[in-house]
Design a protein around this motif. Structure first.
Motif, PDB file in Angstrom:
ATOM      1  N   LEU A  77       0.831  -1.206   0.000  1.00 20.95           N
ATOM      2  CA  LEU A  77       0.000   0.000   0.000  1.00 20.95           C
ATOM      3  C   LEU A  77       0.867   1.258   0.000  1.00 20.95           C
ATOM      4  CD1 LEU A  77      -2.817  -0.975   2.555  1.00 20.95           C
ATOM      5  CD2 LEU A  77      -2.891  -1.051   0.057  1.00 20.95           C
ATOM      6  N   GLY A  78       1.958   1.219   0.764  1.00 19.16           N
ATOM      7  CA  GLY A  78       2.864   2.359   0.781  1.00 19.16           C
ATOM      8  C   GLY A  78       3.481   2.609  -0.588  1.00 19.16           C
ATOM      9  N   LEU A  79       3.886   1.541  -1.255  1.00 17.46           N
ATOM     10  CA  LEU A  79       4.463   1.684  -2.600  1.00 17.46           C
ATOM     11  C   LEU A  79       3.426   2.211  -3.580  1.00 17.46           C
ATOM     12  CD1 LEU A  79       6.524  -1.634  -2.700  1.00 17.46           C
ATOM     13  CD2 LEU A  79       7.464   0.691  -2.846  1.00 17.46           C
ATOM     14  N   GLY A  80       2.197   1.720  -3.453  1.00 17.83           N
ATOM     15  CA  GLY A  80       1.154   2.194  -4.349  1.00 17.83           C
ATOM     16  C   GLY A  80       0.846   3.667  -4.141  1.00 17.83           C
ATOM     17  N   ALA A  81       0.775   4.076  -2.882  1.00 18.64           N
ATOM     18  CA  ALA A  81       0.515   5.491  -2.591  1.00 18.64           C
ATOM     19  C   ALA A  81       1.664   6.362  -3.083  1.00 18.64           C
ATOM     20  CB  ALA A  81       0.313   5.673  -1.096  1.00 18.64           C
ATOM     21  N   ALA A  82       2.884   5.868  -2.939  1.00 16.55           N
ATOM     22  CA  ALA A  82       4.043   6.630  -3.422  1.00 16.55           C
ATOM     23  C   ALA A  82       4.007   6.764  -4.936  1.00 16.55           C
ATOM     24  CB  ALA A  82       5.330   5.927  -2.986  1.00 16.55           C
ATOM     25  N   TYR A  83       3.569   5.695  -5.594  1.00 15.97           N
ATOM     26  CA  TYR A  83       3.465   5.774  -7.066  1.00 15.97           C
ATOM     27  C   TYR A  83       2.430   6.821  -7.468  1.00 15.97           C
ATOM     28  CZ  TYR A  83       2.645   4.487 -11.894  1.00 15.97           C
ATOM     29  OH  TYR A  83       2.522   4.534 -13.258  1.00 15.97           O
ATOM     30  N   VAL A  84       1.292   6.788  -6.803  1.00 16.74           N
ATOM     31  CA  VAL A  84       0.239   7.754  -7.117  1.00 16.74           C
ATOM     32  C   VAL A  84       0.752   9.179  -6.932  1.00 16.74           C
ATOM     33  CG1 VAL A  84      -2.019   8.606  -6.372  1.00 16.74           C
ATOM     34  CG2 VAL A  84      -1.627   6.156  -6.579  1.00 16.74           C
ATOM     35  N   GLN A  85       1.589   9.384  -5.925  1.00 17.49           N
ATOM     36  CA  GLN A  85       2.129  10.713  -5.664  1.00 17.49           C
ATOM     37  C   GLN A  85       3.149  11.133  -6.721  1.00 17.49           C
ATOM     38  OE1 GLN A  85       1.257  12.908  -3.558  1.00 17.49           O
ATOM     39  NE2 GLN A  85       2.925  14.389  -3.798  1.00 17.49           N
ATOM     40  N   ALA A  86       3.928  10.164  -7.211  1.00 21.44           N
ATOM     41  CA  ALA A  86       5.041  10.514  -8.097  1.00 21.44           C
ATOM     42  C   ALA A  86       4.693  10.444  -9.573  1.00 21.44           C
ATOM     43  CB  ALA A  86       6.219   9.569  -7.806  1.00 21.44           C
ATOM     44  N   ALA A  87       3.698   9.671  -9.942  1.00 27.13           N
ATOM     45  CA  ALA A  87       3.410   9.437 -11.355  1.00 27.13           C
ATOM     46  C   ALA A  87       2.768  10.655 -12.007  1.00 27.13           C
ATOM     47  CB  ALA A  87       2.494   8.227 -11.492  1.00 27.13           C
ATOM     48  N   SER A  88       2.917  10.713 -13.318  1.00 29.29           N
ATOM     49  CA  SER A  88       2.283  11.791 -14.083  1.00 29.29           C
ATOM     50  C   SER A  88       0.797  11.476 -14.281  1.00 29.29           C
ATOM     51  CB  SER A  88       2.948  11.915 -15.448  1.00 29.29           C
ATOM     52  OG  SER A  88       2.715  10.732 -16.205  1.00 29.29           O
ATOM     53  N   ARG A  89       0.063  12.456 -14.708  1.00 31.36           N
ATOM     54  CA  ARG A  89      -1.364  12.237 -14.955  1.00 31.36           C
ATOM     55  C   ARG A  89      -1.578  11.182 -16.036  1.00 31.36           C
ATOM     56  NH1 ARG A  89      -5.087  17.392 -15.817  1.00 31.36           N
ATOM     57  NH2 ARG A  89      -4.404  17.626 -13.661  1.00 31.36           N
ATOM     58  N   GLU A  90      -0.710  11.197 -17.062  1.00 29.51           N
ATOM     59  CA  GLU A  90      -0.858  10.208 -18.124  1.00 29.51           C
ATOM     60  C   GLU A  90      -0.614   8.794 -17.591  1.00 29.51           C
ATOM     61  OE1 GLU A  90       0.824  13.022 -18.321  1.00 29.51           O
ATOM     62  OE2 GLU A  90      -0.619  14.061 -19.636  1.00 29.51           O
ATOM     63  N   GLN A  91       0.369   8.670 -16.711  1.00 29.52           N
ATOM     64  CA  GLN A  91       0.628   7.337 -16.143  1.00 29.52           C
ATOM     65  C   GLN A  91      -0.548   6.871 -15.286  1.00 29.52           C
ATOM     66  OE1 GLN A  91       4.437   8.545 -14.401  1.00 29.52           O
ATOM     67  NE2 GLN A  91       5.463   6.896 -15.546  1.00 29.52           N
ATOM     68  N   LEU A  92      -1.100   7.782 -14.491  1.00 25.27           N
ATOM     69  CA  LEU A  92      -2.209   7.400 -13.614  1.00 25.27           C
ATOM     70  C   LEU A  92      -3.451   6.993 -14.389  1.00 25.27           C
ATOM     71  CD1 LEU A  92      -1.952  10.126 -10.831  1.00 25.27           C
ATOM     72  CD2 LEU A  92      -1.420   7.715 -10.612  1.00 25.27           C
ATOM     73  N   ASN A  93      -3.646   7.611 -15.543  1.00 26.66           N
ATOM     74  CA  ASN A  93      -4.847   7.323 -16.325  1.00 26.66           C
ATOM     75  C   ASN A  93      -4.635   6.224 -17.346  1.00 26.66           C
ATOM     76  OD1 ASN A  93      -6.324   9.261 -14.976  1.00 26.66           O
ATOM     77  ND2 ASN A  93      -5.705  10.878 -16.393  1.00 26.66           N
ATOM     78  N   ASP A 140      -4.177   0.022  10.393  1.00 26.37           N
ATOM     79  CA  ASP A 140      -3.842   1.409  10.719  1.00 26.37           C
ATOM     80  C   ASP A 140      -3.059   2.056   9.573  1.00 26.37           C
ATOM     81  OD1 ASP A 140      -3.684   3.657  12.508  1.00 26.37           O
ATOM     82  OD2 ASP A 140      -1.568   3.159  12.768  1.00 26.37           O
ATOM     83  N   VAL A 141      -2.095   1.320   9.027  1.00 25.77           N
ATOM     84  CA  VAL A 141      -1.323   1.850   7.899  1.00 25.77           C
ATOM     85  C   VAL A 141      -2.238   2.070   6.695  1.00 25.77           C
ATOM     86  CG1 VAL A 141       0.524   1.314   6.258  1.00 25.77           C
ATOM     87  CG2 VAL A 141       0.825   0.785   8.685  1.00 25.77           C
ATOM     88  N   ALA A 142      -3.136   1.113   6.435  1.00 27.72           N
ATOM     89  CA  ALA A 142      -4.056   1.252   5.306  1.00 27.72           C
ATOM     90  C   ALA A 142      -4.936   2.485   5.466  1.00 27.72           C
ATOM     91  CB  ALA A 142      -4.911  -0.003   5.188  1.00 27.72           C
ATOM     92  N   ALA A 143      -5.403   2.734   6.698  1.00 28.23           N
ATOM     93  CA  ALA A 143      -6.250   3.899   6.942  1.00 28.23           C
ATOM     94  C   ALA A 143      -5.494   5.194   6.671  1.00 28.23           C
ATOM     95  CB  ALA A 143      -6.767   3.863   8.379  1.00 28.23           C
ATOM     96  N   ARG A 144      -4.186   5.201   6.968  1.00 25.95           N
ATOM     97  CA  ARG A 144      -3.396   6.412   6.697  1.00 25.95           C
ATOM     98  C   ARG A 144      -3.299   6.717   5.213  1.00 25.95           C
ATOM     99  NH1 ARG A 144       1.844   5.204  10.165  1.00 25.95           N
ATOM    100  NH2 ARG A 144       0.745   3.978  11.720  1.00 25.95           N
ATOM    101  N   TYR A 145      -3.392   5.675   4.387  1.00 26.20           N
ATOM    102  CA  TYR A 145      -3.340   5.888   2.941  1.00 26.20           C
ATOM    103  C   TYR A 145      -4.728   6.089   2.337  1.00 26.20           C
ATOM    104  CZ  TYR A 145       1.536   4.612   3.222  1.00 26.20           C
ATOM    105  OH  TYR A 145       2.869   4.596   3.534  1.00 26.20           O
ATOM    106  N   GLY A 146      -5.717   6.282   3.177  1.00 29.28           N
ATOM    107  CA  GLY A 146      -7.045   6.640   2.693  1.00 29.28           C
ATOM    108  C   GLY A 146      -7.960   5.475   2.398  1.00 29.28           C
TER     109      GLY A 146
END
Length: 508
Positions: free
Chosen positions: A129-145, A183-189
């Motif tokens: 989950l931490g890696l996924g959240a970090a990816y969402v933060q770092a990736a471009s809009r094109e990558q996310l979509n 608890d960690v999952a809740a921190r990532y929304g």
């Protein structure tokens, strides 16, 4: 124009998801800008559960806190084999061994590669989950979509679902670890809901937000199938929902499953979607049976069609339970696919009628002499009476009738008369247990009027009773002989009813 609107909507979806999942991350960065003068060296994730955060760069230093796998940290420095970190959630800094921290790369593709590896590891869900959240933060809009964004969301949903399933098992030995993962999952929304089941067990369910977004993105067929199956899990349906709420929810589940394109799926994934479609349509057929006969018939036929499209040789071992459950649920309501007469002439001078009872939703069944119209027996029920299923034996001393009391639970009513005694009614349930899933159905008459063929199968009170083919007395409903396969009983080989053999899912 349509394409432009769809593209805009997809971009919005990706952006919303980025904001939701990276909320904790953003908070960390903002706090760093406002409150701290020391320049961070980057960000990292805790690699081990119960990692010791110490006051200095040595193991003998005082313990500041224990951190859990997947927690995000800011890295501020290094010394010997330790890194200096700051935990914004606890508002506390300290030192961790380098081997306990994964430094996040700047390239989101490297994060995705790490996520692909971690998602396969049981127990590493929070780190994923931490890696996924970090990816969402770092990736471009094109990558996310794009495809990568769909893959990350699929991974986030899958990992959240695994944490919820582990928490639902109630294993006391893993209680602390599971609580930390939640608890960690809740921190990532990510959000979870606990549902109390009939047996008192709490089923924790992920709210499915990531899976919903997968269905809005250009995801791979397997990712779409996994998302639809996760969103329509039967054990995450509210058990205390009203019938109206349940029917509306089942309608939504059917729509979600219908969005999955089957032609590009591997056979076992295709089977999984078909099983779920069949089960959901069967529930809809029962829910609509009392007030919308046409809708009920259509749903029952869709359920049978889905069951008929399943490739039996491609059913995975892991799916046997789902296969049995779908078959029981559909078999219980299969009579809804046929016309529904209000009376049925049974032969042997008998006739069966159904009429509305005195209370709302009640149906009364009357057994009468066909010629004289004399009433022989009467019974009322709030269940669904499938009059088309009625069958009398050649001697005119017994009548079998299917009555479905609940969604997925069908009983067998047997009217019988011995000698000059009055007619009486006995009810044969799928199992002697609190109703769950199952059926007890008529399978044929043995000439002579002394025996009845029945098939039964059930899952109730957490126990699965596999298919059973039985020879019963219609007077007492006691089992005289039984076998796990129909061909193992001579009576079934000789006297099974052709209509039952043709239509029942008991012989699947």
């Amino acid at each position: 124009m349509t394409r432009i609107l769809r593209s805009h909507r997809v971009r919005q979806v990706g952006l919303v998801m980025a904001l939701a999942l990276a909320a904790a991350w953003m908070q960390t960065c903002q706090a760093a800008d406002k409150n701290e003068t020391q320049k961070p060296l980057g960000a990292g994730l805790v690699l081990q559960d119960q990692a010791s955060l110490r006051g200095a760069a040595r193991d003998s230093a005082p313990l500041q806190a224990q951190l859990w796998r997947g927690e995000a940290l800011e890295i501020r420095g290094e010394r010997q084999d330790f890194v200096n970190v700051w935990d914004y959630r606890r508002e506390r800094g300290g030192w961790l061994r380098k081997s306990q921290v994964y430094r996040l790369p700047a390239d989101p593709n490297e994060m995705l590669a790490a996520l692909r590896l971690v998602r396969q590891q049981a127990g590493a869900e929070a780190l994923g989950l931490g890696l996924g959240a970090a990816y969402v933060q770092a990736a471009s809009r094109e990558q996310l979509n794009g495809l990568a964004g769909a893959e990350v969301l699929d991974a986030l949903g899958t990992l959240a679902e695994r944490i919820a399933d582990r928490a639902s098992q109630g294993n006391k030995q893993n209680e602390a670890v599971v609580a930390a993962q939640l608890d960690v999952a809740a921190r990532y929304g990510l959000r979870f809901t606990g549902l109390e089941q009939a047996d008192g067990r709490i089923q924790l369910c992920y709210d499915g937000d990531a899976f919903r977004r997968v269905l809005s993105l250009p995801a791979a067929p397997e990712q779409q199938a996994r998302a639809a199956l996760a969103l329509t899990r039967p054990d995450c349906v509210n058990p205390v929902a009203t019938p109206t709420e349940r029917e509306a929810h089942d309608g939504w589940r059917a729509e979600v499953l219908d969005r999955v394109e089957l032609q590009d799926l591997a056979p076992h994934w295709k089977n999984r979607v078909l099983m779920r479609r069949a089960a959901v349509q069967a529930s809809l057929a029962f829910a609509r049976s009392s007030r919308d006969a046409a809708g009920s018939t259509q749903s029952a036929r869709l359920a049978l069609e889905a069951m008929g499209s399943i490739q039996l040789l491609e059913i995975a071992e892991d799916d046997q339970s789902a296969w049995n459950d779908a078959a029981m649920r559909v078999n219980a309501v299969r009579w809804a696919a046929l016309p529904r007469p209000e009376s049925q002439t049974l032969g042997a001078g008998l006739r069966l009628l159904s009429s509305r009872g005195s209370s709302e939703g009640e149906t009364c069944v009357v057994l009468q002499q066909e010629a004289s119209k004399a009433e022989l027996a009467r019974r009322c029920s709030h269940g669904q009476v499938w009059l088309a299923s009625a069958s009398a034996n050649r001697e005119g001393t017994a009548v079998a009738l299917a009555v479905q009391s609940l969604d997925g639970w069908r009983e067998l009513w047997v009217f019988s008369r011995k000698g000059r005694e009055a007619w009486r009614l006995q009810v044969l349930p799928p199992a002697v247990a609190t109703p769950g899933l199952g059926y007890a159905e008529f399978a044929g008459w043995v000439p002579g009027g002394q025996q009845l063929l029945v098939s039964r199968e059930s899952r109730a009170e957490g126990r699965y009773l596999r298919r059973s083919f039985e020879l019963l007395s219609p007077d007492t409903l006691t089992t005289e002989r039984q076998a796990p396969e129909a061909q193992q009983l001579g009576a079934f080989q000789r006297w099974q009813d052709p209509a039952w053999k043709r239509a029942s899912l008991a012989l699947r």
